[in-house]
Design a protein around this motif. Structure first.
Motif: not given
Ligand SMILES: [Zn+2]
Lengths: 91, 187
Positions: A6, A8-9, A59, A63
Motif C-alpha cells: 500500500c 500509504y501503509c 485498502h 487506510c
Molecule cells: Zn493503506
C-alpha cells in the motif's frame, strides 16, 4: 494470496484489500451524445487479459485509500504501485 | 446523560494474557488535509498529529493515532466522567476545525470499544486470526495498525512493552471478545 505494498501503509496481505477493476478508464466528456453501444463500451467492456494489467485497488481494511497497481494476472506479480492521479511508472 | 451499557462486562485472565474493556474513553475521528488544519489541532490541543504512517503521538491527556494520510483518531488517556456526555475537546475542535471548514470532527466515543490487552502472549493471540505481520510492530512502542482480526476490522496500538489498546466497532465487540477468549484458552 499475495502481498500488496500500500503506498500509504506499507506491505500488507491481500485480504486487507479489494480490487476495483481496470484503471485509467476515463469517463466520456459528453455522455448524452453517445450511442447506447458506445456507452456500454465505456461502462462494461474491460480488457481482462492474461498478462500485465493496470488495475485500481482499495485498502479497505486499512487506510481506505484507492491506488493503482500494475499486476501480471497470470502469476499475481505486482510490477508497480502508484497513487491515484499519478502517471504509470512503467509502460 | 450518558446511559452506558457495556458490551463487555468481565475481565479475563490467562497465563501471559489479560483482557479488559476500558470505558468511558472519549474518541474522536479528525479528518483534514490543509496545513492550517494540522496547526489548528496542534495549537488547540497542544498535540502534534503524527504524519508518519502507522505511528502515534501522545500528551499527558490525549493520544493521536495515524489512520490514513488525512485521518486520525484522538482518544483520552484517562476515563471520563460517567455522568457526562459533553467533551471539552470535542467542543474546542468543533469551534476551531468544523466551524471554520478546515476539516471534520466526528465523535466516535460510543462507536468504538476499547479493549486493553496485557501480557507476553498478545501477539501469539493475534497470530491466530490476523494477516498482519506484527514483527516490527511489537518492538516499537507507539506503533499503530488497522487490520483484520477474526475477520473483524480493528485498530491496534502498541502502548507499552507487552501491552496494546485495541479499538473495535461496538456491534462487533462482544463477538470479538468471545473469540479472543476462546482463542486465548487454546494458546
Ligand atoms: Zn493503506
Amino acid at each position: 494470496m499475495f502481498i500488496i505494498h500500500c503506498p500509504y501503509c506499507g506491505e500488507r496481505e491481500q485480504s486487507e484489500f479489494k480490487a476495483g477493476g481496470e484503471a485509467h478508464i476515463s469517463r466520456p466528456k459528453q455522455p448524452s451524445e453517445l450511442s447506447d453501444d458506445q456507452w456500454a463500451e465505456y461502462l462494461f467492456m474491460r480488457k481482462n487479459i492474461k498478462g500485465v494489467q493496470y488495475e485500481r485497488w482499495v485498502h479497505t481494511h486499512g487506510c481506505r485509500k484507492w491506488f493503482n497497481i500494475i499486476r501480471d494476472t497470470s502469476n499475481d506479480q505486482i510490477q508497480a504501485v502508484y497513487k491515484m492521479g499519478e502517471k504509470p511508472p512503467i509502460k | 446523560m450518558l446511559n452506558y451499557s457495556n458490551p463487555i462486562t468481565e475481565q479475563k485472565s490467562y497465563s501471559g494474557l489479560q483482557l479488559k474493556e476500558i470505558n468511558p474513553i472519549m474518541k474522536l475521528i479528525v479528518r483534514g488535509k490543509k496545513r492550517e488544519f494540522l496547526s489548528a489541532i496542534g495549537q488547540s490541543l497542544n498535540l502534534l498529529l503524527p504524519n508518519e504512517p502507522n505511528t502515534s503521538t501522545r500528551t499527558d491527556k490525549l493520544t493521536a493515532l495515524w489512520l490514513s494520510p488525512d485521518e486520525w483518531m484522538i482518544y483520552s488517556n484517562e476515563t471520563s466522567n460517567l455522568d457526562n456526555n459533553d467533551y471539552d475537546i470535542e467542543n474546542i475542535l468543533n469551534k476551531k476545525i468544523s466551524k471554520t471548514n478546515l476539516g471534520a470532527i466526528t465523535n466516535v466515543t460510543d462507536q468504538f470499544v476499547l479493549i486493553n490487552l496485557k501480557g507476553d502472549k498478545i501477539y501469539d493471540l493475534f497470530e491466530t486470526g490476523s494477516p498482519f505481520n506484527f514483527n516490527k510492530f511489537r518492538n516499537k512502542v507507539g506503533s499503530v495498525t488497522q487490520t483484520i482480526l477474526a475477520k473483524i476490522d480493528v485498530i491496534i496500538q502498541n502502548t507499552n512493552q507487552n501491552e496494546v489498546n485495541l479499538f473495535v466497532r461496538r456491534s462487533f465487540s462482544q463477538h470479538l471478545f468471545s473469540w479472543m477468549n476462546d482463542s486465548a484458552s487454546r494458546l
